[in-house]
Each structure stands twice: as C-alpha cells, then as structure tokens.
Design a protein around this motif. Structure first.
Motif, short mmCIF file in Angstrom:
data_model
loop_
_atom_site.label_atom_id
_atom_site.label_comp_id
_atom_site.label_asym_id
_atom_site.label_seq_id
_atom_site.Cartn_x
_atom_site.Cartn_y
_atom_site.Cartn_z
N ILE A 172 0.89 -1.37 0.14
CA ILE A 172 -0.14 0.01 0.08
C ILE A 172 1.14 1.30 -0.05
CG2 ILE A 172 -1.81 1.49 1.24
CD1 ILE A 172 -2.65 -1.54 2.73
N ASN A 174 2.83 4.51 0.38
CA ASN A 174 2.93 5.57 1.39
C ASN A 174 3.57 7.05 0.95
OD1 ASN A 174 3.16 7.11 3.61
ND2 ASN A 174 4.19 5.69 4.90
N GLU A 175 2.92 7.85 0.57
CA GLU A 175 3.46 8.94 -0.23
C GLU A 175 4.07 10.10 0.81
OE1 GLU A 175 0.44 11.41 -2.34
OE2 GLU A 175 -0.47 9.69 -3.12
N MET A 204 -2.84 7.77 4.07
CA MET A 204 -3.11 6.26 3.29
C MET A 204 -4.35 5.81 3.27
SD MET A 204 -0.89 2.99 4.38
CE MET A 204 0.57 3.31 4.08
N SER A 207 -6.47 7.87 0.37
CA SER A 207 -5.97 7.85 -1.18
C SER A 207 -5.81 6.54 -1.38
CB SER A 207 -4.83 8.59 -1.33
OG SER A 207 -3.78 8.11 -0.46
N GLU A 208 -5.50 5.57 -0.44
CA GLU A 208 -5.30 3.81 -0.87
C GLU A 208 -6.04 3.03 -0.26
OE1 GLU A 208 -2.90 3.41 -3.10
OE2 GLU A 208 -1.93 5.47 -3.16
N HIS A 212 -9.22 0.76 -1.97
CA HIS A 212 -9.04 -0.85 -2.21
C HIS A 212 -10.10 -1.60 -1.63
CE1 HIS A 212 -7.01 -4.70 -1.59
NE2 HIS A 212 -6.05 -4.36 -2.49
#
Length: 299
Positions: A172, A174-175, A204, A207-208, A212
């Motif tokens: 996943i 992680n920006e 996270m 945005s992720e 999902h």
C-alpha cells in the motif's frame, strides 16, 4: 430550572450565548455513505476489527488517536468497527493476536509496527500468523530507494528492514513516509497494515485503503446517522423517558448519547434500509417527548 426561570427562557438564553460563539443551529443533517464500488467479495455485514501495537500505547506515553480516525474513515463506507485491541511490542503475542482476529473478522486493520527499528514487528508477526516466509519485496525496496533519493538520504541497513514483508502481500503506497503499508488475505480475512504516524495514516487511509476496500468488497448496507442537541436533561433522565414512553424502541435503530456540557448529543444510527425507513418515525416520537429541550439538529 434553576433561578426561577422557565425551560423556554433557559433555552433561549443558551441559544443567544451559542449564537455569540458561532454555534450553528442547522436543520437535520443526515450522513449517508453509499459510494459506487467494484465488488470482488460479497457480504451483507462486514465484521471489521482493529489491532494497534506499540509499547508507547500500552504505557500511556502516547494517546491513541489513530483508531478514532480509522473508524471514522471506515464509517464513510458504512463499515462499523466491532472490536479494537492494543498489544505491546512482543512478536509472539502480536502473531497470536493476528491469528485470533483472522478466525472471526472479515477485515482487520493493523496500525503501527512498520518502522525500521527492532520494536517494529508487524511484518514478521503477520508472516508468522499467515505461515509464510518474510522476504524482500521489490516494490517496497523501490519505494525506499526513491524516498531516500528524493531526500538525499543514505539507505541504511535499518531502513532496508521496511522492505522485508510477508510473501504474497501487496504493498500500500505511502506518499509521506519511508514505510509502505501492505495488505493480504489470511483465512478469508483481508488485512491492511498502516503506519503509526498520524499524518501518514490519514493520507494512506483516504487515498489508498478506502478505494481498495471498495474494490474488494460489495457492501450492501450503508450507515445513516441523525444527530440533535438537548439542553437541560441528562442522559439517564432521557433514557428513563425512552424506557417509559417508548419501550418498544426498535433494535435496528441504535440510540446513543454523548455528553458535552452544557449540551447532550443524541445520535440515531441505522445500518440498512429498514432502519433508514423507520428512523424518521422514531426520531419524531423522541423529538416530541423531549419538546423544548431539543435546541439544535446537525452534525
């Protein structure tokens, strides 16, 4: 009421004070979460659990705010957390706890333990619980190399630990940080691991992880929440009123209270269509019972 004033006078006084404090009395706010999704797994009611790890949480050195954020984010999809557990940084304890969660949960969100130090054990514990090897994940290593390069950092041996993940997992992104999260299915339970740093977690989740989840699950139910504020009555008094005058309160409409002096918030929550349809009827019954004590509606 005290000082010889009437309920109406006290209510008006509080409204005047609240107006000066920019308290917004609004019409009834209903929170509906019903986002289109591409289903892969179908379920009518997901059992969602949280697992937090960290000695700092157990000792009280750090106050947990992450679980509240996770629960609120999941609530946007109509998902309700049914269990929350916190354990210390102990590998065997953590692995055993993960295994126990997978026996009953459809989804498990693990928070913490993804860092580069010896007390970060989530990846190894999850590998143990899933009975798989831990190995270097090429995408996680690529993330680490890019993260270090953009900051002109040297990739240390300690940081390389963050690329050692359970075999077969999916990362996943992680920006914001060096530690990627990862997800995998164990015993039919979809597990998401998340960083303990609040700023990284919030990014996270939004945005992720939520997208999902929308791809993995078909969520039939939605959550509908109505709130209103009461002045001049305590929660025990209101509960006595409900017990006496509304003894057949339906189980599919949850009645909750949150005290925040001088107001008391009442929250009515439904999780499926029958509850959504019935809730306005029962809300009006409660509203009529409380009368002038209800002074505001909203979120």
């Amino acid at each position: 009421m005290a000082n010889g004033t009437t309920t109406a006078e006290n209510v008006q006084l509080f409204k005047d004070l609240s107006s000066a404090s920019n308290f917004d009395f609004v019409t009834l706010t209903t929170l509906k979460q019903n986002t289109p999704r591409k289903p892969l797994m179908h379920t009518t009611k997901l059992n969602v659990e949280l697992l937090l790890t960290g000695n700092e949480l157990m000792s009280g050195d750090v106050i947990d705010s992450n679980s509240a954020h996770i629960a609120q984010e999941l609530g946007q999809l109509g998902l309700e957390v049914t269990r929350r557990v916190t354990v210390k940084d102990d590998l065997n304890l953590l692995a055993d706890e993960i295994a126990q969660h997978t026996k009953r949960a459809d989804m498990l969100v693990i928070n913490g333990g993804l860092g580069p130090t010896v007390d970060d054990m989530t990846a190894q514990a999850l590998a143990m619980a899933a009975n798989v090897e831990i190995e270097e994940h090429k995408d996680a290593m690529a993330h680490l190399l890019d993260w270090c390069e953009r900051r002109n950092y040297h990739l240390s041996d300690s940081n390389k630990k963050q690329a050692m993940l359970p075999a077969g997992c999916e990362i996943i992104p992680n920006e914001s940080g060096s530690a990627v999260g990862f997800t995998m299915n164990v015993n039919g339970c979809q597990i998401y691991t998340t960083p303990g740093v609040p700023r990284e977690l919030k990014k996270m989740m939004g945005s992720e992880i939520l997208p999902h989840i929308q791809q993995c699950f078909s969520i039939d139910d939605t959550t509908d929440i109505s709130r209103f504020q009461v002045f001049g009555l305590g929660e025990s008094t209101i509960q006595d009123i409900v017990n006496e005058h509304l003894p057949d309160w339906p189980s599919h409409i949850e009645l909750g209270y949150r005290a925040a002096m001088p107001l008391l918030e009442i929250k009515l929550t439904s999780h499926h269509q029958q509850g959504h349809d019935d809730k306005p009827i029962w809300q009006k019954k409660l509203y009529d019972l409380l009368g002038a004590h209800v002074i505001g509606e909203g979120r």
